[in-house]
Design a protein around this motif. Structure first.
Motif, short mmCIF file in Angstrom:
data_model
loop_
_atom_site.label_atom_id
_atom_site.label_comp_id
_atom_site.label_asym_id
_atom_site.label_seq_id
_atom_site.Cartn_x
_atom_site.Cartn_y
_atom_site.Cartn_z
N VAL A 112 0.85 -1.20 0.00
CA VAL A 112 0.00 0.00 0.00
C VAL A 112 0.88 1.24 0.00
O VAL A 112 1.87 1.32 0.73
N VAL A 113 0.51 2.21 -0.84
CA VAL A 113 1.10 3.55 -0.80
C VAL A 113 -0.06 4.52 -0.67
O VAL A 113 -0.87 4.66 -1.57
N THR A 114 -0.15 5.20 0.47
CA THR A 114 -1.27 6.07 0.77
C THR A 114 -0.76 7.42 1.25
O THR A 114 0.36 7.52 1.76
N ASN A 115 -1.59 8.45 1.12
CA ASN A 115 -1.25 9.75 1.70
C ASN A 115 -1.75 9.87 3.13
O ASN A 115 -1.52 10.89 3.78
N LYS A 116 -2.42 8.85 3.64
CA LYS A 116 -2.77 8.77 5.05
C LYS A 116 -1.48 8.55 5.84
O LYS A 116 -0.55 7.90 5.36
N PHE A 117 -1.40 9.08 7.06
CA PHE A 117 -0.22 8.81 7.88
C PHE A 117 -0.01 7.30 8.00
O PHE A 117 -0.96 6.54 8.13
N GLU A 118 1.25 6.90 7.96
CA GLU A 118 1.56 5.47 8.02
C GLU A 118 0.97 4.82 9.27
O GLU A 118 0.42 3.71 9.21
N GLY A 119 1.06 5.50 10.40
CA GLY A 119 0.53 4.93 11.64
C GLY A 119 -0.96 4.69 11.56
O GLY A 119 -1.46 3.65 12.02
N PHE A 120 -1.70 5.63 10.98
CA PHE A 120 -3.14 5.44 10.82
C PHE A 120 -3.43 4.29 9.86
O PHE A 120 -4.33 3.49 10.08
N ILE A 138 3.30 2.11 3.04
CA ILE A 138 4.00 3.39 3.01
C ILE A 138 2.97 4.50 3.10
O ILE A 138 2.03 4.56 2.30
N GLY A 139 3.12 5.37 4.10
CA GLY A 139 2.17 6.45 4.32
C GLY A 139 2.65 7.77 3.78
O GLY A 139 3.77 7.90 3.26
N GLY A 140 1.80 8.77 3.93
CA GLY A 140 2.14 10.10 3.43
C GLY A 140 3.30 10.74 4.16
O GLY A 140 3.92 11.67 3.65
N ALA A 151 4.08 12.88 -5.83
CA ALA A 151 5.49 12.54 -6.02
C ALA A 151 5.62 11.02 -6.09
O ALA A 151 4.86 10.29 -5.44
N PRO A 152 6.57 10.51 -6.86
CA PRO A 152 6.69 9.05 -7.04
C PRO A 152 7.45 8.34 -5.94
O PRO A 152 7.56 7.11 -5.96
N ASP A 153 7.97 9.08 -4.96
CA ASP A 153 8.90 8.51 -3.98
C ASP A 153 8.35 7.28 -3.27
O ASP A 153 9.04 6.27 -3.11
N GLY A 154 7.09 7.37 -2.81
CA GLY A 154 6.51 6.25 -2.09
C GLY A 154 6.33 5.02 -2.96
O GLY A 154 6.56 3.89 -2.52
N VAL A 155 5.92 5.22 -4.20
CA VAL A 155 5.73 4.10 -5.12
C VAL A 155 7.07 3.46 -5.44
O VAL A 155 7.21 2.23 -5.47
N LEU A 156 8.08 4.28 -5.68
CA LEU A 156 9.42 3.74 -5.95
C LEU A 156 9.95 2.98 -4.74
O LEU A 156 10.58 1.92 -4.89
#
Length: 232
Positions: A112-120, A138-140, A151-156
């Motif tokens: 998962v790559v989300t813009n939600k905080f990783e902890g949430f 991977i969170g926001g 940005a592609p950082d989380g997906v990469l």
């Protein structure tokens, strides 16, 4: 059956999970503290995708604006409420879990790559009993400031942490599709999520209306996508 992609990444809110009810409740809790009228779930749904701060800023703007000095307090109220009520109304979209399980059964690594905080995100998946289905979350906030989708950082990072290989990304918003494309991956948009614009305008390589369609769509994309990360 062998999967056409070694890795498939998913957005969370509006893609795998309908989180609109719990996010709307958190927004309305913050709005009540600010002396503002509540918004409908439908109104809040159009504000989801860019992270909690972006969502609240839009909600406050829609109800009369907000002085910058007061925003932090309202933001803390939203986060506090959401942290204590993040799985009250949230449910997976029809077919989502079966699709993920089928991918895993075929040998695909899933994250998962989300813009939600990783902890949430991790707490939500755990509360719903879904955490074992995902190898990486991977969170926001995982990659640091300014590095969340689009940005592609989380997906990469997802692809790297899952060992590399042919990968695809599935999401519901322009943030997801732009991030996937910037990472050089084929992208699939779901038509049932928190769309900020018509799904056909997102620029995804494919669109699905139900998760039952994901497997054949991934097979088709694999046949037309080169190993180097571009259409063949």
């Amino acid at each position: 059956m062998t999967s056409p992609f070694a890795i498939v990444g998913f957005d969370l809110d509006g893609t795998l999970l309908d989180t609109s009810g719990d996010l709307a409740a958190a927004v309305n809790h913050a709005l009540a503290g600010a002396g503002r009228p509540a918004l409908t779930t439908g109104q809040v749904t159009t504000m989801i995708g860019g992270g909690a701060k972006h969502m609240l800023a839009q909600a406050l703007d829609a109800t009369g604006g907000c002085d910058e000095s007061e925003f932090r307090g309202h933001y803390k109220a939203l986060l506090g409420y959401y942290g204590n009520h993040l799985a009250v109304h949230t449910r997976p979209y029809p077919g989502a879990i079966a699709a993920v399980e089928a991918l895993r059964a075929s040998g695909t690594r899933v994250g998962v790559v989300t813009n939600k905080f990783e902890g949430f995100a991790t707490r939500l998946l755990d509360a719903l009993g879904l955490a074992p289905l995902f190898d990486v979350v991977i969170g926001g906030d995982t990659m640091g400031p300014g590095r969340s989708k689009p940005a592609p950082d989380g997906v990469l990072a997802l692809v790297e942490r899952l060992g590399g290989g042919r990968a695809a990304f599935v999401g519901d918003s322009i943030y997801d599709i732009q991030a996937g494309k910037a990472a050089g991956l084929p992208t699939v948009a779901v038509s049932f999520g928190f769309l900020l614009q018509p799904v056909g305008t997102l620029g995804a390589d494919a669109v699905i209306d139900h998760f039952d369609q994901l497997s054949p769509v991934l097979a088709r994309l694999s046949a037309t996508w080169s190993a180097g990360g571009a259409p063949a």
